[in-house]
Structures are given as C-alpha cells and as structure tokens.
Design a protein around this motif. Structure first.
Motif, PDB file in Angstrom:
ATOM      1  N   SER A   5       0.836  -1.193   0.000  1.00  0.00           N
ATOM      2  CA  SER A   5       0.000   0.000   0.000  1.00  0.00           C
ATOM      3  C   SER A   5       0.875   1.249   0.000  1.00  0.00           C
ATOM      4  O   SER A   5       2.019   1.215   0.449  1.00  0.00           O
ATOM      5  N   PHE A   6       0.286   2.334  -0.487  1.00  0.00           N
ATOM      6  CA  PHE A   6       0.983   3.617  -0.570  1.00  0.00           C
ATOM      7  C   PHE A   6       0.170   4.677   0.154  1.00  0.00           C
ATOM      8  O   PHE A   6      -1.041   4.784  -0.048  1.00  0.00           O
ATOM      9  N   PHE A   7       0.848   5.459   0.987  1.00  0.00           N
ATOM     10  CA  PHE A   7       0.208   6.513   1.759  1.00  0.00           C
ATOM     11  C   PHE A   7       1.052   7.774   1.678  1.00  0.00           C
ATOM     12  O   PHE A   7       2.223   7.718   1.302  1.00  0.00           O
ATOM     13  N   LEU A  39       3.262  -4.553   3.281  1.00  0.00           N
ATOM     14  CA  LEU A  39       4.328  -3.577   3.076  1.00  0.00           C
ATOM     15  C   LEU A  39       3.684  -2.236   2.757  1.00  0.00           C
ATOM     16  O   LEU A  39       2.965  -2.100   1.769  1.00  0.00           O
ATOM     17  N   ASN A  40       3.930  -1.266   3.643  1.00  0.00           N
ATOM     18  CA  ASN A  40       3.370   0.073   3.483  1.00  0.00           C
ATOM     19  C   ASN A  40       4.487   1.054   3.182  1.00  0.00           C
ATOM     20  O   ASN A  40       5.459   1.134   3.928  1.00  0.00           O
ATOM     21  N   PHE A  41       4.333   1.777   2.080  1.00  0.00           N
ATOM     22  CA  PHE A  41       5.241   2.858   1.742  1.00  0.00           C
ATOM     23  C   PHE A  41       4.532   4.156   2.093  1.00  0.00           C
ATOM     24  O   PHE A  41       3.427   4.409   1.604  1.00  0.00           O
ATOM     25  N   ILE A  42       5.151   4.952   2.954  1.00  0.00           N
ATOM     26  CA  ILE A  42       4.570   6.219   3.368  1.00  0.00           C
ATOM     27  C   ILE A  42       5.474   7.333   2.846  1.00  0.00           C
ATOM     28  O   ILE A  42       6.615   7.481   3.293  1.00  0.00           O
ATOM     29  N   ILE A  81       7.690   1.563   5.460  1.00  0.00           N
ATOM     30  CA  ILE A  81       8.855   2.251   4.924  1.00  0.00           C
ATOM     31  C   ILE A  81       8.463   3.707   4.660  1.00  0.00           C
ATOM     32  O   ILE A  81       7.555   3.977   3.875  1.00  0.00           O
ATOM     33  N   PHE A  82       9.155   4.615   5.339  1.00  0.00           N
ATOM     34  CA  PHE A  82       8.901   6.043   5.198  1.00  0.00           C
ATOM     35  C   PHE A  82       9.939   6.634   4.255  1.00  0.00           C
ATOM     36  O   PHE A  82      11.139   6.388   4.421  1.00  0.00           O
ATOM     37  N   ILE A  83       9.473   7.407   3.272  1.00  0.00           N
ATOM     38  CA  ILE A  83      10.353   7.985   2.254  1.00  0.00           C
ATOM     39  C   ILE A  83      10.086   9.483   2.139  1.00  0.00           C
ATOM     40  O   ILE A  83       8.948   9.902   1.914  1.00  0.00           O
ATOM     41  N   SER A  84      11.160  10.273   2.267  1.00  0.00           N
ATOM     42  CA  SER A  84      11.044  11.716   2.090  1.00  0.00           C
ATOM     43  C   SER A  84      11.052  12.044   0.597  1.00  0.00           C
ATOM     44  O   SER A  84      12.054  11.841  -0.086  1.00  0.00           O
ATOM     45  N   ILE A  85       9.952  12.569   0.117  1.00  0.00           N
ATOM     46  CA  ILE A  85       9.857  12.959  -1.296  1.00  0.00           C
ATOM     47  C   ILE A  85      10.793  14.137  -1.585  1.00  0.00           C
ATOM     48  O   ILE A  85      11.374  14.221  -2.669  1.00  0.00           O
ATOM     49  N   GLU A  86      11.010  15.005  -0.615  1.00  0.00           N
ATOM     50  CA  GLU A  86      11.951  16.109  -0.813  1.00  0.00           C
ATOM     51  C   GLU A  86      13.371  15.581  -1.039  1.00  0.00           C
ATOM     52  O   GLU A  86      14.103  16.069  -1.891  1.00  0.00           O
TER      53      GLU A  86
END
Length: 145
Positions: A5-7, A39-42, A81-86
C-alpha cells in the motif's frame, strides 16, 4: 492477503504506475525467497521523516528513508517504509536521474533492508548497490515498469 500500500503524510505525492510498482516489489521479495504479508510505503516531507528519526532512532539528521521491520516470522515481510519525497527529488538532481527512477531506487533500497541486506561498511554498501542495480534492471527487463 498480501498487500503493498501507498500513503502520504504532510506532502502531496502520487506514485506513477502503482500496479506495476507493486508487481515489481512483490517479484523482488519472492525472488529473494521471502513471503510478502504487508508492506506500506509512506511518502512524506523532510520534516515529518526527521521527526520519526528523532523519536524512534534518536538521530537528529535528515534522511531519505527509514525502514521499520515489523515482522515476527522469519522470511515474512511486514513493514512500514517512510520515504522523504523532498530527499528523493534532491537525490534525483544530484544523481542526474528522474524523480520516478529515484523513488524506485529508494523503495527497492528499503525493501532490500527487509531482505537482510545492509549498507554499513564498504563491502555491505557495495553489495547493496549491486542489488539495487540488479533489481532496477530487472524492473525494466521484465517489463514490470
């Protein structure tokens, strides 16, 4: 039922080709002999990820990704999994690539951590980079993306 999933948190971001990305990540997990559960990508901002880094890891630094392995069973993937888009956008400029390819690289990097790969030390970092490149190539060669 296995799920990817994507959040988003504190940022607007719409991942392109979501279904293909899911198939690619799932194929990577299975190819490494693991089973996907959840698996969650935030996708979030620098500040949001800094807060997580400070609160949970006691690090006062910006980063592009933090991976939490929530699995209780060996070889099963349950993670956030937390990902900074910046940071992704900044990395894309630095490495002279596009934002989508860079977000894929960061996503596979976090996934590889869940599969047991490390990036501390020269040998481990070299292997991690080789695996990232292998699965990014696999993504294209297999027509998944």
């Amino acid at each position: 039922m296995p799920a990817i999933s994507f959040f988003t948190e504190s940022v607007r971001y719409n991942l392109p080709q979501k279904l293909k990305v899911k198939k690619w990540i799932k194929a990577t997990i299975e190819k490494e002999g693991f089973e996907l559960q959840e698996l969650n990508f935030i996708f979030c901002s620098d500040e949001y990820l800094l807060g997580i880094n400070q609160q949970y890891l006691n690090h006062d630094t910006y980063t592009d990704i933090i991976t939490f392995d929530n699995s209780d069973v060996e070889k099963q993937i349950v993670s956030d999994i937390f990902i900074s888009i910046e940071r992704v956008k900044e990395n894309a400029k630095t490495f002279k690539t596009n934002d989508f390819d860079e977000v894929c690289r960061i996503m596979i990097h976090g996934t590889l951590h869940l599969l047991g790969y490390k990036d501390k030390g020269k040998a481990a970092k070299t292997l991690m980079t080789q695996k990232e490149d292998e699965y990014l190539s696999y993504r294209s060669a297999s027509g998944l993306i």
